[in-house]
Enzyme design. Structure first.
Site, mmCIF file in Angstrom:
data_model
loop_
_atom_site.group_PDB
_atom_site.id
_atom_site.type_symbol
_atom_site.label_atom_id
_atom_site.label_comp_id
_atom_site.label_asym_id
_atom_site.label_seq_id
_atom_site.Cartn_x
_atom_site.Cartn_y
_atom_site.Cartn_z
ATOM 1 N N GLY A 23 56.902 25.196 -45.732
ATOM 2 C CA GLY A 23 57.074 26.230 -46.763
ATOM 3 C C GLY A 23 58.063 25.781 -47.823
ATOM 4 N N ASN A 25 57.688 25.003 -50.849
ATOM 5 C CA ASN A 25 57.396 25.290 -52.259
ATOM 6 C C ASN A 25 58.043 26.564 -52.775
ATOM 7 O OD1 ASN A 25 55.143 26.419 -50.442
ATOM 8 N ND2 ASN A 25 54.915 27.603 -52.317
ATOM 9 N N GLY A 27 61.195 29.927 -52.290
ATOM 10 C CA GLY A 27 62.363 30.552 -51.672
ATOM 11 C C GLY A 27 63.341 29.579 -51.037
ATOM 12 N N GLY A 29 62.898 27.456 -48.625
ATOM 13 C CA GLY A 29 62.333 26.122 -48.414
ATOM 14 C C GLY A 29 62.480 25.271 -49.664
ATOM 15 N N SER A 152 66.160 35.239 -38.291
ATOM 16 C CA SER A 152 66.461 36.366 -39.180
ATOM 17 C C SER A 152 67.344 37.374 -38.455
ATOM 18 C CB SER A 152 65.139 37.054 -39.550
ATOM 19 O OG SER A 152 65.374 38.309 -40.138
ATOM 20 N N TYR A 179 57.255 41.177 -36.618
ATOM 21 C CA TYR A 179 58.180 40.254 -37.297
ATOM 22 C C TYR A 179 59.399 40.007 -36.415
ATOM 23 C CZ TYR A 179 61.106 38.132 -40.918
ATOM 24 O OH TYR A 179 61.904 37.254 -41.641
HETATM 25 N N1 LIG Z 1 64.432 36.002 -47.663
HETATM 26 C C1 LIG Z 1 65.111 36.584 -46.689
HETATM 27 O O1 LIG Z 1 65.942 37.467 -46.906
HETATM 28 C C2 LIG Z 1 64.890 36.170 -45.268
HETATM 29 C C3 LIG Z 1 65.628 36.835 -44.278
HETATM 30 C C4 LIG Z 1 65.493 36.428 -42.964
HETATM 31 C C5 LIG Z 1 64.667 35.374 -42.647
HETATM 32 N N2 LIG Z 1 63.947 34.755 -43.621
HETATM 33 C C6 LIG Z 1 63.063 33.664 -43.213
HETATM 34 O O2 LIG Z 1 63.174 32.603 -44.129
HETATM 35 C C7 LIG Z 1 61.996 31.812 -44.098
HETATM 36 C C8 LIG Z 1 61.586 31.434 -45.506
HETATM 37 O O3 LIG Z 1 61.178 32.595 -46.180
HETATM 38 P P1 LIG Z 1 61.545 32.898 -47.705
HETATM 39 O O4 LIG Z 1 62.452 34.070 -47.697
HETATM 40 O O5 LIG Z 1 61.959 31.677 -48.409
HETATM 41 O O6 LIG Z 1 60.142 33.442 -48.225
HETATM 42 P P2 LIG Z 1 59.068 32.859 -49.259
HETATM 43 O O7 LIG Z 1 59.688 32.643 -50.584
HETATM 44 O O8 LIG Z 1 57.922 33.801 -49.157
HETATM 45 O O9 LIG Z 1 58.669 31.449 -48.644
HETATM 46 C C9 LIG Z 1 57.903 31.364 -47.479
HETATM 47 C C10 LIG Z 1 57.225 30.023 -47.437
HETATM 48 O O10 LIG Z 1 56.436 29.953 -46.241
HETATM 49 C C11 LIG Z 1 55.148 29.513 -46.618
HETATM 50 N N3 LIG Z 1 54.109 29.929 -45.682
HETATM 51 C C12 LIG Z 1 53.719 31.183 -45.365
HETATM 52 N N4 LIG Z 1 52.687 31.141 -44.524
HETATM 53 C C13 LIG Z 1 52.411 29.843 -44.301
HETATM 54 C C14 LIG Z 1 51.425 29.157 -43.560
HETATM 55 N N5 LIG Z 1 50.471 29.795 -42.878
HETATM 56 N N6 LIG Z 1 51.441 27.805 -43.546
HETATM 57 C C15 LIG Z 1 52.357 27.124 -44.258
HETATM 58 N N7 LIG Z 1 53.294 27.717 -45.003
HETATM 59 C C16 LIG Z 1 53.312 29.060 -45.033
HETATM 60 C C17 LIG Z 1 54.924 30.117 -47.987
HETATM 61 O O11 LIG Z 1 53.832 29.499 -48.635
HETATM 62 P P3 LIG Z 1 53.100 30.219 -49.900
HETATM 63 O O12 LIG Z 1 54.038 30.066 -51.055
HETATM 64 O O13 LIG Z 1 51.830 29.458 -50.040
HETATM 65 O O14 LIG Z 1 52.894 31.648 -49.508
HETATM 66 C C18 LIG Z 1 56.263 29.806 -48.608
HETATM 67 O O15 LIG Z 1 56.315 28.464 -49.007
HETATM 68 C C19 LIG Z 1 60.971 32.615 -43.306
HETATM 69 O O16 LIG Z 1 60.869 32.077 -42.014
HETATM 70 C C20 LIG Z 1 61.586 34.001 -43.228
HETATM 71 O O17 LIG Z 1 61.198 34.706 -42.071
HETATM 72 C C21 LIG Z 1 64.047 35.123 -44.924
#
Ligand SMILES: NC(=O)c1ccc[n+]([C@@H]2O[C@H](COP(=O)([O-])OP(=O)(O)OC[C@H]3O[C@@H](n4cnc5c(N)ncnc54)[C@H](OP(=O)(O)O)[C@@H]3O)[C@@H](O)[C@H]2O)c1
Length: 308
Positions: A23, A25, A27, A29, A152, A179
């Site tokens: 992931g 690309n 947030g 990641g 999380s 989740y």
């Molecule tokens: N943001 C927060 O406040 C928060 C809080 C607690 C935990 N987290 C955790 O942080 C991690 C990153 O999330 P983020 O907040 O950065 O969200 P995000 O911006 O939505 O990024 C999520 C990434 O995961 C990718 N992804 C989703 N489904 C996938 C799949 N089937 N195969 C491969 N890649 C996939 C997405 O790809 P696409 O762009 O193609 O959709 C995107 O690159 C997650 O594990 C989330 O649970 C985030």
């Protein structure tokens, strides 16, 4: 320590290191790929959309990072894609210093992965379980390598519910329950992986992190909802930037002081914001019986055996 201020300036030189970010690309990641590449690593952005990966890489390349960024397709909702990814990776690389299991989805309506798994446990846990298992040989042969998983605060409400692990046919499914379960599974997995590394005298480590509450694209499944639109203007008060949110996982991945089984998160109120420090997860995440049961079930469901 609560007042520690670890930042990207503390990242050591990563020249010669090979790092996978799932992931990568978007947030957290994206911010992680950027920071690793800035410090000289060769980073593999594992994305389900190569097009989105190209856009993200072009943006990062504007800063002329010292390291390389390669995009490789990976869909964690499809085990055949995970196998294709690991086959190609092994054709091209003979080491893996950090596997950052970052990708995730949050609170979608009930749905299934290509292999018939509930989508959140399938993407957030089982896809990464398979990925890590298929890369295990490279991980253990790379000195001091690390597996880092992004959990999380939501793990705190997680229950494993092994008698209805996948919410079969949507029974008992609520987006938040699934989740929470997937994020508790991330921790059970990392702590069990660490125990297995230790039991087998492997000097790789397994570490977990969480980003507090960070501004990313994770809210996509509720963006149209009334309450989301109502609260959005206030979001900057309780959300931190993706760059800040990525610090715990970056620290877990590269700080030489980190130890196997550690868990990093922000040091502010309720761990929602702040600098990355060692934090504690709930007692259920250290339940070794649940960890073993999850491991066995995950091996059976993915048909991938870690052989340890
Ligand atoms: N943001 C927060 O406040 C928060 C809080 C607690 C935990 N987290 C955790 O942080 C991690 C990153 O999330 P983020 O907040 O950065 O969200 P995000 O911006 O939505 O990024 C999520 C990434 O995961 C990718 N992804 C989703 N489904 C996938 C799949 N089937 N195969 C491969 N890649 C996939 C997405 O790809 P696409 O762009 O193609 O959709 C995107 O690159 C997650 O594990 C989330 O649970 C985030």
């Amino acid at each position: 320590m609560k007042n520690e201020k670890w930042t990207t300036a503390d990242i050591p030189d990563l020249t010669g290191k090979v790092i996978i970010v799932t992931g990568g690309n978007s947030g957290l990641g994206y911010e992680s790929v950027k920071a690793f590449a800035q410090n000289g690593a060769e980073v593999i952005m594992a994305c389900r959309s190569v097009e989105k990966g190209e856009v993200a890489r072009a943006e990062i390349m504007k800063n002329k990072p010292n390291g390389k960024i390669k995009i490789m397709p990976l869909d964690l909702m499809d085990l055949s894609s995970v196998r294709n990814f690991t086959d190609k990776f092994k054709e091209n690389y003979n080491r893996l210093d950090v596997l950052l299991n970052n990708a995730g989805i949050m609170i979608p309506p009930y749905g299934l992965t290509k292999d018939g798994f509930e989508s959140q446990i399938g993407t957030n846990h089982l896809g990464h379980f398979a990925l890590t298992g298929l890369l295990k040989d490279l991980i253990v042969k790379t000195p001091k390598s690390r597996v880092v998983s992004t959990s999380s605060i939501a793990h705190k409400s997680g229950k494993m519910g092994f008698n209805n692990f996948m919410f079969a046919n949507g029974n008992g499914y609520t987006p938040m329950k699934a989740y929470g379960r997937s994020k508790l599974a991330n921790l059970l997995f990392i702590y069990e992986l660490q125990r297995r590394f230790e039991a087998n005298n492997i000097n790789s480590i397994a570490v977990a992190a969480h980003p507090g509450v960070s501004q990313t694209n994770l809210m996509r499944f509720i963006e149209g909802k009334f309450y989301y639109r109502l609260l959005k203007p206030l979001s900057s008060f309780f959300l931190q930037s993706a760059a800040m949110g990525a610090l715990p996982q970056l620290r877990a991945a590269v700080d030489p002081n980190v130890q196997g089984g550690d868990y990093y998160g922000p040091n502010g109120f309720n761990e929602m914001k702040g600098s990355p420090v060692k934090v504690k997860s709930i007692p259920a995440s250290y339940n070794t019986e649940d960890a073993k049961q999850l491991w066995k079930l995950s091996e059976k469901l993915t048909d991938i055996n870690y052989n340890f």
